[in-house]
Write an enzyme that holds these catalytic residues in place. Structure first.
Site, short mmCIF file in Angstrom:
data_model
loop_
_atom_site.label_atom_id
_atom_site.label_comp_id
_atom_site.label_asym_id
_atom_site.label_seq_id
_atom_site.Cartn_x
_atom_site.Cartn_y
_atom_site.Cartn_z
CD GLU A 158 0.10 -4.23 3.72
OE1 GLU A 158 0.29 -4.04 4.92
OE2 GLU A 158 -0.47 -3.28 2.95
CG ASP A 159 4.72 -5.75 3.45
OD1 ASP A 159 4.03 -5.32 2.74
OD2 ASP A 159 5.37 -4.90 4.09
#
Ligand code: MN
Length: 518
Positions: free
Chosen positions: A75-76
């Site tokens: 996600e990051d």
């Protein structure tokens, strides 16, 4: 925790190759999160490291711990799922993908809404997203726990939002998995942010009360210990103090009067065997006056989340009301760690069965909801329609316990019909059912079962499932089995198409008239 510390911490529980893999994962995640910071100003990597440490403490298998290290990378950071799969295999990438999906659902990015437009319930969404593997929820709980522990760095508004969500979604989820300790940790932290003033007040109130009763309770404890030793029952007794959040909930029920809360501190008696539990109950009741309405046998009939214990509240000669919880070491372990306990490193082999396919064979009957969860997840992927009410009934509604004539216990959602029971016991029993006897009397197909019913299924080989039965089942499990049988018999095609529905209706009448003769 630093890399070296985490590896040392994990060393006793995993094999050398597993530790090497873990080390590799730490390196990959550290590089990927390079330059990112937590709200506290610390390097971001401290967060996944903390999550992984918790997962080690919960005794999770190595794949879960590694997924914990990597849980925020997709996600990051620039890392992709494919890369993770190449580096750490399918299991790890599957788990990380699940965690990522949950985060997205939480952030309201609606990616799940395409599967399930009609469901607004976050909890259902989360569970559906991860229905395939319960370890995803466990990682998510470790993630949430650390975020709650570091919540002081967030602005007030965010604190409240996150704390609320933790109370509404994550604590019940931990409870569903039988993870009592985690549930309590999350609740205490969340409540301390939601109402800091009341939290402090209750904390002080509790402290004062406990000061008074601890000494008296110590006397009871010694007395009990002596009585048990005299009967050669080896045991551990310890005091369990009520959590602030559960006191808060209890006080709401008793109009705020703390004198009506009898279990501020309970005594927990832990023994070797189930038989000992009942012997202890007998000894306690011969020593003290039991309060009849407060005896609970969660050993014979466990709570839906698998919790087992005997509870009793007694009145001592000095007029003190004391609650006892009696359980074996094994039950105690389960009540604290719940489903996580089954992933313990030296049971790793069998734990796989919990997550892959063979669930119904392995899970105790009180955990059947996990099987149902998985069935729903599978259906969603194959594009079958699921209604909101189905989800709610199956997973989050109240449960009832019914018995087979032999005394086996089955757990069904409230409102379940006899056919739901039949299909739960065995799909062949459902298929050939022509009648039901409940507590000895004939019971109609369309009449729901009640808690404690003894249900006898009457079958005949010549009976086959009818489409009208679709209205006489309420569980996803029974519906799926029934549909498969009807499809096999050619009674229905796919019902997702309008044409299919019409076809089903025509068949239905035909099947009906055929049945009327039998
Ligand atoms: Mn995270």
């Amino acid at each position: 925790m630093k890399k070296g510390e985490l590896l040392e911490h994990a060393r006793p529980f995993y094999e050398e190759v597993e530790l090497l893999e873990l080390e590799h994962a730490i390196d990959i995640a550290t590089t990927a999160h390079e330059g990112q910071k937590r709200k506290s100003g610390e390097a971001y990597i401290i967060h996944p490291m903390a999550v992984a440490t918790t997962l080690v403490d919960w005794g999770m298998d190595i794949d879960t711990v590694i997924a914990g290290i990597l849980h925020d990378t997709v996600e990051d950071t620039d890392l992709s799922l494919d890369q993770l799969e190449n580096l750490f295999g399918k299991d790890v990438s599957f788990l990380v993908d699940g965690v990522t999906k949950v985060s997205k659902a939480r952030a309201g990015m609606h990616d799940l809404a395409e599967y399930l437009p009609q469901t607004k319930d976050n909890l259902s969404k989360l569970l559906i997203a991860v229905g395939q593997d319960v370890r995803v929820i466990i990682i998510k709980l470790a993630d949430r726990l650390h975020n709650m522990q570091t919540l002081q760095h967030m602005p007030r508004e965010k604190q409240i939002k996150i704390a609320r969500e933790s109370l509404e979604v994550f604590a019940p989820m931990a409870d569903r998995l039988g993870m009592g300790r985690v549930r309590m940790q999350i609740e205490e932290l969340a409540y301390s942010y939601i109402d800091p003033v009341e939290f402090k007040r209750l904390q002080n109130l509790m402290r004062k009360r406990l000061g008074k009763s601890t000494r008296k309770l110590g006397i009871v404890r010694e007395e009990v210990d002596r009585a048990l030793k005299a009967q050669n029952i080896s045991n551990d007794i310890n005091g369990r103090v009520k959590s602030i959040y559960s006191l808060h909930k209890k006080l709401k029920k008793v109009d705020g009067n703390i004198d009506d809360v009898y279990d501020l501190m309970a005594l927990r008696v832990i023994v070797e065997t189930k038989e000992d539990c009942y012997r202890v109950l007998g000894i306690l009741h011969s020593l003290y006056q039991p309060m009849i309405a407060r005896i609970k046998d969660y050993i014979a009939i466990p709570k839906p989340n698998g919790y087992q214990s005997l509870h009793t509240t007694v009145l001592t000669p000095s007029k003190q009301i004391v609650e006892f919880q009696i359980r074996t070491y094994e039950m105690h372990e389960y009540s604290e760690r719940g489903l996580a306990a089954s992933f313990h490193y030296h049971e790793q082999k069998s734990s796989k069965d919990y997550t892959r396919g063979k669930k119904s064979a392995v899970l105790p009957s009180n955990m059947q909801w996990i099987t149902q969860l998985q069935e729903i997840a599978t259906k969603l992927r194959s594009g079958e329609e699921i209604t909101d009410s189905q989800l709610n009934i199956d997973l989050f509604g109240n449960r009832i316990f019914v018995y087979s004539p032999k005394g086996d216990i089955y757990n069904l959602p409230e409102g379940a019909f006899p056919l739901d029971f039949a299909y739960l016991v065995h799909s062949d029993l459902g298929k050939h059912a022509y009648g039901f006897r409940v507590n000895g009397s004939i019971h109609a197909f369309d009449k729901p079962l009640s808690n404690g019913d003894v249900v006898e299924i009457m079958t005949r080989k010549s009976v086959s499932p009818k489409t009208s039965w679709l209205e006489l089942v309420s569980t996803t499990h029974a519906r799926a089995k029934l549909r498969a049988q009807l499809r096999k018999n050619g009674a229905i095609q796919s019902i997702t198409h309008a044409a299919g529905i019409i076809r089903e209706k025509t068949r239905k009448t035909r099947v009906h008239s055929k049945n009327d003769k039998s």
